[in-house]
Design a protein around this motif. Sequence first.
Motif, PDB file in Angstrom:
ATOM      1  N   ASP A   1      78.206  25.571  58.780  1.00 57.13           N
ATOM      2  CA  ASP A   1      79.123  26.491  58.112  1.00 57.13           C
ATOM      3  C   ASP A   1      78.380  27.722  57.596  1.00 57.13           C
ATOM      4  O   ASP A   1      78.811  28.860  57.800  1.00 57.13           O
ATOM      5  CB  ASP A   1      79.817  25.760  56.959  1.00 57.13           C
ATOM      6  N   MET A   2      77.243  27.491  56.956  1.00 58.07           N
ATOM      7  CA  MET A   2      76.480  28.603  56.383  1.00 58.07           C
ATOM      8  C   MET A   2      75.937  29.527  57.469  1.00 58.07           C
ATOM      9  O   MET A   2      76.027  30.758  57.359  1.00 58.07           O
ATOM     10  CB  MET A   2      75.331  28.076  55.524  1.00 58.07           C
ATOM     11  N   VAL A   3      75.380  28.941  58.517  1.00 55.37           N
ATOM     12  CA  VAL A   3      74.811  29.753  59.596  1.00 55.37           C
ATOM     13  C   VAL A   3      75.912  30.561  60.294  1.00 55.37           C
ATOM     14  O   VAL A   3      75.714  31.739  60.625  1.00 55.37           O
ATOM     15  CB  VAL A   3      74.062  28.854  60.611  1.00 55.37           C
ATOM     16  N   THR A   4      77.067  29.938  60.504  1.00 51.51           N
ATOM     17  CA  THR A   4      78.182  30.646  61.137  1.00 51.51           C
ATOM     18  C   THR A   4      78.619  31.838  60.290  1.00 51.51           C
ATOM     19  O   THR A   4      78.855  32.935  60.821  1.00 51.51           O
ATOM     20  CB  THR A   4      79.376  29.693  61.350  1.00 51.51           C
ATOM     21  N   ASP A   5      78.727  31.639  58.988  1.00 53.73           N
ATOM     22  CA  ASP A   5      79.104  32.730  58.083  1.00 53.73           C
ATOM     23  C   ASP A   5      78.122  33.889  58.177  1.00 53.73           C
ATOM     24  O   ASP A   5      78.511  35.059  58.292  1.00 53.73           O
ATOM     25  CB  ASP A   5      79.152  32.234  56.631  1.00 53.73           C
ATOM     26  N   ARG A   6      76.835  33.545  58.096  1.00 51.58           N
ATOM     27  CA  ARG A   6      75.801  34.586  58.097  1.00 51.58           C
ATOM     28  C   ARG A   6      75.784  35.345  59.430  1.00 51.58           C
ATOM     29  O   ARG A   6      75.692  36.564  59.449  1.00 51.58           O
ATOM     30  CB  ARG A   6      74.417  33.979  57.852  1.00 51.58           C
ATOM     31  N   CYS A   7      75.872  34.617  60.531  1.00 52.94           N
ATOM     32  CA  CYS A   7      75.796  35.257  61.848  1.00 52.94           C
ATOM     33  C   CYS A   7      77.011  36.131  62.127  1.00 52.94           C
ATOM     34  O   CYS A   7      76.884  37.231  62.685  1.00 52.94           O
ATOM     35  CB  CYS A   7      75.656  34.196  62.940  1.00 52.94           C
ATOM     36  N   THR A   8      78.196  35.656  61.747  1.00 52.43           N
ATOM     37  CA  THR A   8      79.417  36.430  61.996  1.00 52.43           C
ATOM     38  C   THR A   8      79.405  37.733  61.202  1.00 52.43           C
ATOM     39  O   THR A   8      79.723  38.806  61.740  1.00 52.43           O
ATOM     40  CB  THR A   8      80.667  35.602  61.626  1.00 52.43           C
ATOM     41  N   ALA A   9      79.033  37.646  59.924  1.00 49.02           N
ATOM     42  CA  ALA A   9      78.969  38.857  59.095  1.00 49.02           C
ATOM     43  C   ALA A   9      77.905  39.819  59.609  1.00 49.02           C
ATOM     44  O   ALA A   9      78.117  41.037  59.658  1.00 49.02           O
ATOM     45  CB  ALA A   9      78.690  38.477  57.640  1.00 49.02           C
ATOM     46  N   ALA A  10      76.737  39.274  60.016  1.00 52.86           N
ATOM     47  CA  ALA A  10      75.658  40.121  60.517  1.00 52.86           C
ATOM     48  C   ALA A  10      76.084  40.839  61.791  1.00 52.86           C
ATOM     49  O   ALA A  10      75.776  42.023  61.990  1.00 52.86           O
ATOM     50  CB  ALA A  10      74.406  39.284  60.780  1.00 52.86           C
ATOM     51  N   THR A  11      76.811  40.133  62.665  1.00 54.81           N
ATOM     52  CA  THR A  11      77.286  40.740  63.908  1.00 54.81           C
ATOM     53  C   THR A  11      78.173  41.951  63.624  1.00 54.81           C
ATOM     54  O   THR A  11      78.033  43.015  64.244  1.00 54.81           O
ATOM     55  CB  THR A  11      78.075  39.714  64.742  1.00 54.81           C
TER      56      THR A  11
END
Length: 217
Positions: free
Chosen positions: A72-82
Amino acid sequence: MTQMKHSDVFWFVPNLIGYFRVSLGAVVAFSMYYEYPYVTFICYLASGLLDGADGYYARKLGQCSMFGEVLDMVTDRCTAATLLIYLTQLYKSPLLALAACFLISLDISSHYMQMFAQLMVGKTNHKQMDENTHWALKLFYTDKRIFIPLCFGNEAFYLLLYMDKYLPTYALYISIPLTFVALPLCLIKNAINAVQLYVSACELACLDAAKFNKSKK
């Protein structure tokens, strides 16, 4: 009683939701670069809404897992960074590019250090607060009336910045004011990230100091 295998964890309902969020993140990336803004908007928004659903089902079904939390945390970070990276290309602004670099770095580092610090002191997840926790973090992570609006406002600000470049003129009369409404929520959320980074660094340094003091006895 049948013993659970590690592979069973991968099939937990909240983790299945997490995989779907990962696929939505991939669609967001492709639709941005191939300029399908409405697809991007819908998929990014759907991923944000599902971010709350996975936690709900994890608690409801008794399927909380460390794997699920990290997913969940990695998905949040990657989506926002994208999205932030694409905004720098969309606006072609050196200042925005600098801000995006700072925000991405702060977001990733604060959450990573917070999770690592919590695990080192024996807590099960990065949202577990105790009496000695900084008041801002405690308020943020324990009060959903604070947590949800700030998280939603932060993501909404990035998404509205993106949509402001594509919406027709008449729609901008609504989207631009909403962008300015979301801005302070984004600033507060990132200020909390900064507090989280500092507090987590202090917690790790305290563990180090205790370790060195113990070794010298």
